[in-house]
Each structure stands twice: as structure tokens, then as C-alpha cells.
Write an enzyme that holds these catalytic residues in place. Structure first.
Site, short mmCIF file in Angstrom:
data_model
loop_
_atom_site.label_atom_id
_atom_site.label_comp_id
_atom_site.label_asym_id
_atom_site.label_seq_id
_atom_site.Cartn_x
_atom_site.Cartn_y
_atom_site.Cartn_z
N CYS A 116 41.28 42.89 90.42
CA CYS A 116 41.30 44.12 89.62
C CYS A 116 42.71 44.36 89.07
O CYS A 116 43.18 43.60 88.23
CB CYS A 116 40.78 45.29 90.46
SG CYS A 116 40.28 46.70 89.46
N HIS A 218 35.67 43.13 92.07
CA HIS A 218 36.12 43.17 93.46
C HIS A 218 35.27 42.26 94.35
O HIS A 218 34.36 42.75 95.04
CB HIS A 218 36.05 44.61 94.00
CG HIS A 218 37.15 45.49 93.51
ND1 HIS A 218 38.35 45.65 94.18
CD2 HIS A 218 37.24 46.26 92.40
CE1 HIS A 218 39.13 46.48 93.51
NE2 HIS A 218 38.48 46.87 92.42
N GLU A 220 35.99 41.02 97.13
CA GLU A 220 36.17 41.34 98.57
C GLU A 220 35.16 42.40 99.02
O GLU A 220 34.82 42.45 100.21
CB GLU A 220 37.61 41.80 98.85
CG GLU A 220 37.95 43.26 98.55
CD GLU A 220 38.08 43.58 97.07
OE1 GLU A 220 37.89 42.69 96.23
OE2 GLU A 220 38.37 44.76 96.75
#
Ligand code: MN
Length: 243
Positions: A116, A218, A220
């Protein structure tokens, strides 16, 4: 397989809004980054924001790879623009910290992954620029700020043929989450676009020769359940283990 590589995760500062010490500063990273690294073969290490260049250099010396986490809007002064009325909150001290982390990681040939804002910082570091808001992009029609359920994939990304990202994912299309109101505009020197949303918005970039990859989404937040996103962390951690 040798030792597990140590992955430095760039930290930010949060300011207590209430509680015992309103206004008190705490150094932090989101737990999802830590999970994504340690569940996929790496040793996560938080890199707290400091302003001493020698200390930043030592931070990089002590890690095998750098993960640039998300956060504030990048200050447009770093790509020679004035702030637009749609710009969100900035944190220039962190921009400077991130750029020094990138500088030393490149110098010491440590792999870099940006998420990001981390992707945006990579682009700006290499001389690229950003749209300060999605409304400045002609034809941007997709909802890029989904506003709920971090792990939920909501829009498609087309992966560019011949890129590292394509090799990592083994596909030319995947579903991603989306929590950004900025986007890459001009692409920095030596970088290529490795994924785009169907409305043309840049969703990933990477360096032509170095292992420097960035995603606007994102991974993660998705990697706990999503095998595609897990692959990105496995590839990054493996790359950090080669050095
Ligand atoms: Mn998006």
C-alpha cells in the site's frame, strides 16, 4: 534451507486518543504483517521509526529483507506537487524514514517488499509520482476503498506478463482487497507495473532487476486464508534467505 531470514517491518507511530495518557505516542506495526512473515518462514522484526541515519543504516544491516508497511498518505512534497484538497493526513517524518530504509536496503542488496503506502514510497523513491486521490484518475470506476472486512477480496487485478509477480502467483489474474485512495501516477525509473485493476489503476509495481516488489493492496490481511497471497510472502521470505 538454512537459517530463517530476519524480515524488518517498518513501523509507524500511533497517538492515544483516550485512556490514561491522551496524546501519548506508541510505536507499532499491524499484527497481520508479523503473522504473514512468521507463518511463512521468516522472523519478523519491527523497525521503529527513528530519525538518525546511522541508526537506520544499522537497522538495515541487522535484517535480511525489508517489508514496508502501510499507513499515512505520502507527502506530495516528495514528488514535487502541492497538496490537493483531497489529500489525507500525511506524516513526512515517516516518509523520510522509509526512504532511508529503501536507500540502505538497496545499497546492501536486501530484498524489499512494499504494501500500500509502502508500494507508493518505492515508486516515489525511484522518482515516480502519485495521484493524490482516485477522483483525479480518468476512468477510475472501481471501488478501491472497500471500507470493511480486511481479508475479503473485492476486485480483480490483471497481472503483467513476464513480471516477477506473475512468476510468484503463477497466474495472470487474481482477486485482491482494496483500501487505498491514492494510486501510482508516473512510474519511477527502473520500475514496471506488474498489476492493474480493470479500470487501469496501478495495483502492483516491481523493479526490473532488483527484488523490489510492491502491492497497492494488502496481501498480509488475506494471507491467513488465501493461498495466492500466501505465495507472495513465501517468495519474499525465500528471496531474503538467498543472501
Ligand atoms: Mn484497488
Amino acid at each position: 534451507m538454512g537459517k530463517k531470514p530476519v524480515i524488518g517491518i517498518s513501523g509507524s507511530i500511533m497517538i492515544d486518543q483516550g485512556g490514561m495518557f491522551p496524546g501519548y505516542k506508541r510505536a507499532y506495526v499491524n499484527d497481520d504483517y508479523i503473522l504473514a512473515i512468521h507463518k511463512n518462514g521468516g522472523i519478523p522484526m519491527m523497525l521503529p521509526l527513528v530519525d538518525d541515519e546511522e541508526v537506520i543504516k544499522e537497522q538495515i544491516k541487522n535484517i535480511d529483507g525489508l517489508l514496508l508497511s502501510g499507513g499515512h498518505d505520502v507527502d506530495p512534497m516528495f514528488y514535487d506537487e502541492e497538496p490537493s484538497q483531497k489529500l489525507g493526513e500525511t506524516f513526512p517524518e515517516r516518509d523520510i524514514f522509509d526512504m532511508k530504509l529503501i536507500k540502505y536496503a538497496l545499497e546492501m542488496k536486501k530484498p524489499i517488499m512494499g504494501v500500500c503506502r509502502g508500494m507508493q514510497m518505492i515508486n516515489v523513491y525511484f522518482g515516480g509520482s502519485l495521484y493524490q486521490d482516485l477522483s483525479f484518475i480518468d476512468g477510475c470506476t472501481i471501488k478501491h476503498v472497500q471500507g470493511h472486512t480486511p481479508s475479503l477480496a473485492t476486485h480483480t487485478a490483471n497481472i503483467t506478463e513476464g513480471t516477477k509477480l506473475e512468476t510468484i502467483l503463477g497466474t495472470n489474474k487474481t482477486l485482491i482487497n482494496s483500501f487505498h485512495h491514492l494510486a501510482a501516477k508516473e512510474i519511477g525509473k527502473g520500475l514496471v507495473v506488474s498489476a492493474r485493476a480493470l479500470d487501469g489503476v496501478v495495483e502492483a509495481i516491481e523493479h526490473e532487476s532488483e527484488f523490489v516488489i510492491g502491492t497497492q493492496w494488502h496481501p498480509e490481511m488475506m494471507a491467513q486464508k488465501d493461498e495466492m497471497m500466501k505465495k507472495i510472502f513465501v517468495a519474499f521470505v525465500n528471496e531474503c534467505n538467498k543472501k
